[in-house]
Design an enzyme around this catalytic site. Sequence first.
Site, PDB file in Angstrom:
ATOM      1  N   LYS A 141      35.472  60.924  35.279  1.00 17.04           N
ATOM      2  CA  LYS A 141      36.073  59.893  35.842  1.00 17.04           C
ATOM      3  C   LYS A 141      37.199  59.064  35.171  1.00 17.04           C
ATOM      4  CE  LYS A 141      32.212  57.129  33.671  1.00 17.04           C
ATOM      5  NZ  LYS A 141      30.733  56.669  33.880  1.00 17.04           N
ATOM      6  N   ARG A 181      20.949  48.460  37.126  1.00 17.19           N
ATOM      7  CA  ARG A 181      22.171  48.151  37.510  1.00 17.19           C
ATOM      8  C   ARG A 181      22.103  48.890  39.044  1.00 17.19           C
ATOM      9  NH1 ARG A 181      27.029  51.828  34.468  1.00 17.19           N
ATOM     10  NH2 ARG A 181      25.678  53.380  35.386  1.00 17.19           N
ATOM     11  N   TYR A 241      58.263  38.491  19.011  1.00 15.31           N
ATOM     12  CA  TYR A 241      57.755  37.155  19.959  1.00 15.31           C
ATOM     13  C   TYR A 241      57.110  36.545  19.068  1.00 15.31           C
ATOM     14  CZ  TYR A 241      58.898  39.544  24.524  1.00 15.31           C
ATOM     15  OH  TYR A 241      59.358  39.786  25.679  1.00 15.31           O
ATOM     16  N   MET A 291      54.691  44.586  25.646  1.00 17.10           N
ATOM     17  CA  MET A 291      54.338  45.624  26.838  1.00 17.10           C
ATOM     18  C   MET A 291      54.841  46.761  26.535  1.00 17.10           C
ATOM     19  SD  MET A 291      54.933  45.190  30.877  1.00 17.10           S
ATOM     20  CE  MET A 291      54.150  43.673  31.105  1.00 17.10           C
TER      21      MET A 291
HETATM   22  C1  LIG Z   1      29.841  57.356  32.820  1.00 17.99           C
HETATM   23  C2  LIG Z   1      28.916  57.819  33.110  1.00 17.99           C
HETATM   24  C3  LIG Z   1      28.075  58.855  32.159  1.00 17.99           C
HETATM   25  C4  LIG Z   1      28.699  59.239  31.093  1.00 17.99           C
HETATM   26  O1  LIG Z   1      28.439  58.315  30.041  1.00 17.99           O
HETATM   27  P1  LIG Z   1      28.934  58.729  28.693  1.00 17.99           P
HETATM   28  O2  LIG Z   1      27.924  57.676  27.884  1.00 17.99           O
HETATM   29  O3  LIG Z   1      30.400  58.413  28.480  1.00 17.99           O
HETATM   30  O4  LIG Z   1      28.722  60.245  28.234  1.00 17.99           O
HETATM   31  C5  LIG Z   1      27.047  59.432  32.651  1.00 17.99           C
HETATM   32  N1  LIG Z   1      26.271  58.913  34.044  1.00 17.99           N
HETATM   33  C6  LIG Z   1      26.895  57.924  34.746  1.00 17.99           C
HETATM   34  C7  LIG Z   1      25.905  57.546  35.657  1.00 17.99           C
HETATM   35  C8  LIG Z   1      28.054  57.400  34.328  1.00 17.99           C
HETATM   36  O5  LIG Z   1      28.623  56.592  35.117  1.00 17.99           O
END
Ligand SMILES: *Cc1c(COP(=O)(O)O)cnc(C)c1O
Length: 707
Positions: free
Chosen positions: A375, A469, A602, A650
Amino acid sequence: MENKKAYTGIDIFRLIAAILVIANHTSPLLDYTASGNFVLTSVFARLAVPFFFMTQGFFLIRDVERDNGKLVTYVKKSALIYGVAIIICLPLQIYKGDFSVRPLLPSILKNIFFNGTLYHLWYLPASIIGGIIAWYLVRKFGYKIAFAVSVPLYAFGLLGNSYYGITRAVPFLKNLFDEVFIIMDSTQNGIFFAPLFIVLGAFMYSKKRKMPKRIISAIGFCLTLTALVAEGLILHGKDFQRHDSMYILLPTVSFFLFSFLMTFRGKRLRSARDISLIVYLIHPLFIVAVRFASGFVGLDKLFVDNEAVMFITVTALSFIASIVILFIFGKLVKKTAVSKTQRSWIELDTAALRNNVNEFRRIMQDGCKLLAIVKDEGYGHGAFEITKELQSIGVDAYGVATVDEGIEIRKFGIKGLILILGYTDPTRAKDIKKYDLTQAVFDVDYAEELNSQGKKIKIHIAIDSGMHRIGIPASDIEAVESVYSFKNLSVEGVFSHLCVSDSKNEDDIEYTNNQIAAFNALIETLEEKGLPVKVKHIQASYGLLNYPDIKCSYARMGISLYGADSELGYKSNVDVSLSPVMSIRTKIIQLRTYQQGETVGYGRAFRAERESRIAVLPIGYGDGIPRNLSGKASVLVCGKRAPMIGRICMDQLMIDVTDIDGVKVGDIATVIGSDGDERITAEEVADMSGTITNEIFSRLGRRLDII
Ligand SMILES: *Cc1c(COP(=O)(O)O)cnc(C)c1O
């Protein structure tokens, strides 16, 4: 971060197209089959030039609104190439007697603008004139009008080309074309022939997400190509053709060929383009040279009388010569040299990535597979680069956060499970289905909405085993059961997420064990009720590294896949040796000496306490370097630590290199990664910035190139 998702298919076909052009000019099958030779040289080989025009449109005309200067650069460059080619081919022209034609000037102008000074060189003026026409059509009027103009131009051209038989029979047309042919010998040129293909190439880029799939393109190509062969043979048989480069079906065949090639994404083959161009330009010289040389040594029988041998020899010589020329010009740049042209960049260590995967495979329980979490651009490492590498070592399950991330990696050609871990608007069910993605379903209402879209899709049920969550509470068996009952949702798996698996605190360990127990109990109940749990998974990075004994179908590895720990100095329960995949590098663009008391940047936040040598690096918080590292962090230059001074901007930041000898402009500076014996870790940077590595990675800017 888009730079590496190149169109490898298009690059490879450039080379094939160059070979087709040589075939067109050497007639390799002539000795064996006349009609076979016609099909090869006057039909198949005729795909080459439209392909080159489409490539031109695809890469040049795209984003016309955004880049005004591209056309001028293109015209200048092409004109330069044309000029060089004219000079190279001058001896041949003299030899052919081109300069004894009277009147000379009109003939020269006609050749320069339409026919090319030597027969194959028509391509260059055509690509310049056609490029200008296509550019203005698309830019000023949009694609509809651009097609409305370029299609009739092409149709008109057909009448002076393969369909001349019709023209001949109609006196008015015949007279018209007699005039046309005084100005230009053929309609194969920048006005009639090129614009349609250039516009088409640009159009296909603009609609690149909506192009047909590979299989459809392949079928379309085969069918239309067959029809094109028929068209060619019929016209040839009826003696309709004045020239055989334009056909009614050529744009359609070219469309499918191009959309097929567009589906192959991968490494950019930088030299393919240069090699194909050089081969295109120089092969006629080799045709003449081979003729001449073989006559000289008495081998004409072998070379000149046997067109196939001629074709092979010319192809081989042209390619060898192109590679030599490129080599001499130093164009075959090595990967490391690429960095010289970048501003700031991410360097990936793919060996480290493979090592990390192997380490997981070593510690995972039997039957458990890696589900690589990619992701947010593969934690900032580049989703393309990471997924391609993982796919090549057999990883067949991926996790993303959004439906668009899923579609993106599917389009890279990633096979296997792609699980969307986060929320997707239910109306996107059609995309989930179309790209064969799998959606996490975290409550019954959501399941109902998704189901009501009427698209059969695959899901994994997200269970809340204690993180609180998203997810259906592990205790709510009825809710989980009801998700199984939706007819459009196919439950492919059940999963949960741990919230303190990284903690070594006893309380937290107990909490985690309870989460695992609740999850397992739920799975057991489902199975008892005859509800299939095809796959189950609960471990993320620390779930696997601290609780390696859990028996699951997948371990969802994110941060540790990239060889990082979330926090500085972390030690997990299992003994694994993971290596960092990412380095971030930039280079010194300016060096100045400031006197004691002078200030830098700056807010005048840095004041020199001694005479100081200050370097500027073209990287800043816009690239993801946290601003709160100002005055705290260091980078590596010449294998030594140089402190960042003043405020991070930046796009730039400043470092103090007073204590490092021999620093010069152009030297590489390492923000994360190693240089000599020194290393700056992502964990260290995150710690200094008061966050975790994950956040540092995910905030890296799109301006960083990935190499
Ligand atoms: C992001 C995510 C992971 C990966 O987590 P890490 O700690 O980076 O390995 C696994 N499961 C879910 C549901 C996530 O959102």
